[in-house]
Design a protein around this motif. Structure first.
Motif: not given
Lengths: 235, 258
Positions: B120, B124-125, B128-129, B150
């Motif tokens: 990922l 995604y940052k 965000e994860v 998600s």
């Protein structure tokens, strides 16, 4: 002495009768010092005549000799309201035409209760109320009766009540629950005090016992006992 | 320096009078509100109805979050024999171990590993994860539930399962006397999760309370603005007049004085 009949003098319910008893007892205590008591209010239709007639009836039934003078010379409704039968001359005729006091003092069908009706409507009653005859009539009544009640117009509407107040020993202010405005009551009080008439007290009229707030304020215990049938018990 | 006040001073008497006046007003407002209880209840019911409408309308329009959630579960088994330990101590020990497990998983290495395994990076940052994975202990159990969220249902499933895999490795390394057993693997979610918001019952309750409060507030304002004489205390306090009595509004019962 001429006689009249009060045809529409309605009996009060039990709570009302007890409340009236309390009012009359308080007036009786005061009447040792106050012989001429006027009843007035801040505005119209607050129950002055209603209260006057019932106080007259109540005190007379206690054995007192009480006279009620209807001084609302502009627009009196007492005779019609209580179905007074047999009225001839009234206060207005006595003050304008002259005559004897006995001509306008009527014995009612309630023993001990006497009535001086207002008579014909007068546009400007102030000169009459200022006349020595009016003062002399009040003095004569004071001498003959235990108590003289004077039903006057509203002090907030016309100045008549203030003029009469100057001749009275004390005044009772009638105010209607939920209708009389505080500022009107304050104005009425000031006006009576300006006439150097002591205010004996105030009577709240047309109190609704349907609301919890009024039950809390007025004779809560009495009301509760009356409603619960406490005084219905017979031993 | 202390300032002493004279208990009988005019200022103190005024303060006492004002305090008393406030108390009486509040009491009067309360009585007035009790008098109006029927209207207050109706307003509260209308409020509750509006609250219920706010619950029903989004459901009718089938409003959804557009996010898919998949959940996997692990069973955390203490390896210390607990049969000889009293129940209360066992419970606190389990709670203590579960808290340690959650703390162990809530680390940067775990999330970095998750990002690496699912590839990922750049998608995604890190923050965000963090928001895409949640884990908790359902009720008073030994289970650790992990949810992946998600917009892609498969990604949601992978997030949950991969995190559980990592947890199976990390927990025994960092915490002694605990065995991690796979309990439930996440599957691909079929429907998106419903839109977030306060619960239906909460909306109804809020509507009920708000309706009642608004009507009470209106009555309180009307009461404070009311200039009419409504009590003997009012006359006595404001005008200094004795109240000889209160005559009730009459219902005529019979003729008298005949």
């Amino acid at each position: 002495m001429k006689q009249v009949k009060l045809n529409r003098l309605e009996a009060l319910d039990r709570v009302g009768a007890e409340s009236l008893n309390a009012i009359c007892s308080n007036l009786s205590f005061a009447s040792e010092n106050f012989k001429k008591i006027m009843l007035t209010s801040a505005s119209a239709r607050e129950g002055k005549s209603y209260l006057s007639v019932h106080i007259l009836n109540n005190l007379a039934r206690r054995g007192k000799r009480v006279a009620l003078v209807d001084c609302d010379l502009r627009k009196s409704d007492l005779v019609n309201q209580y179905g007074v039968e047999g009225v001839g001359k009234g206060l207005a005729e006595y003050l304008t035409d002259g005559g004897l006091a006995e001509d306008v003092v009527y014995e009612t069908n309630v023993p001990g209760a006497y009535l001086v009706p207002a008579g014909a409507a007068v546009v400007d009653p102030l000169p009459l109320l200022h006349s020595p005859k009016f003062t002399a009539l009040l003095e004569e009544l004071t001498a003959k009766f235990d108590l003289v009640l004077i039903d006057t117009p509203s002090v907030g509407l016309v100045i008549d009540a203030a003029e009469i107040a100057a001749l009275c020993d004390g005044a009772v202010l009638v105010c209607e629950y939920g209708k009389t405005r505080r500022k009107d009551l304050a104005q009425a009080k000031r006006q009576i005090e300006a006439a150097h008439c002591p205010i004996i007290g105030c009577v709240m009229n047309k109190v609704s016992f349907k609301t919890i707030s009024s039950k809390m304020y007025y004779n809560k215990a009495l009301y509760a006992r009356m409603k619960s049938g406490y005084y219905d018990q017979r031993k | 320096m202390t300032v002493q006040t004279n208990p009988g001073s005019v200022q103190n008497r005024n303060d006492a009078w004002q305090d008393e006046e406030m108390e009486i007003d509040l009491l009067s407002i309360m009585f007035r509100l009790i008098d109006k209880w029927k209207i207050i209840v109706i307003a509260a019911l209308v409020g509750a109805l509006l609250g219920a409408t706010m619950v029903i309308i989004p459901r009718l329009s089938d409003k959804e979050s557009g996010q898919y959630t998949a959940t996997a579960k692990l069973y955390l088994q203490p390896t210390v024999p607990t049969t000889s330990i009293i129940d209360g101590f066992d419970t606190s020990l389990t709670a203590y171990m579960l808290a340690e497990c959650r703390e162990a998983l809530n680390s940067q290495q775990v999330y970095q590993e998750l990002i690496a395994r699912l590839g990922l990076q750049g998608v995604y940052k890190y923050n965000e994860v963090l928001d895409m994975v949640t884990f908790w202990t359902p009720g008073n159990t030994h289970i650790l539930a992990v949810s992946g969220t998600s917009s892609d249902p498969e990604e949601a499933m992978n997030l949950a399962n991969t995190f559980v895999d990592i947890a199976q490795e990390v927990i025994p390394q960092q915490i002694e006397n605990i065995e991690v057993v796979p309990f439930l693997r996440a599957t691909v979610p079929v429907e998106p999760a419903p839109a977030e918001g306060s619960s239906s019952m909460m909306k109804v309750i809020i509507g009920f309370a708000l309706g009642a409060f608004l009507v009470c507030a209106v009555y309180a304002v009307l009461f404070l603005m009311d200039d009419k004489v409504r009590s003997a205390e009012d006359i006595e306090k404001r005008f200094g007049l004795t109240v000889l009595g209160a005559l009730p509004a009459q219902v005529v019962k019979k003729e008298a004085g005949k």
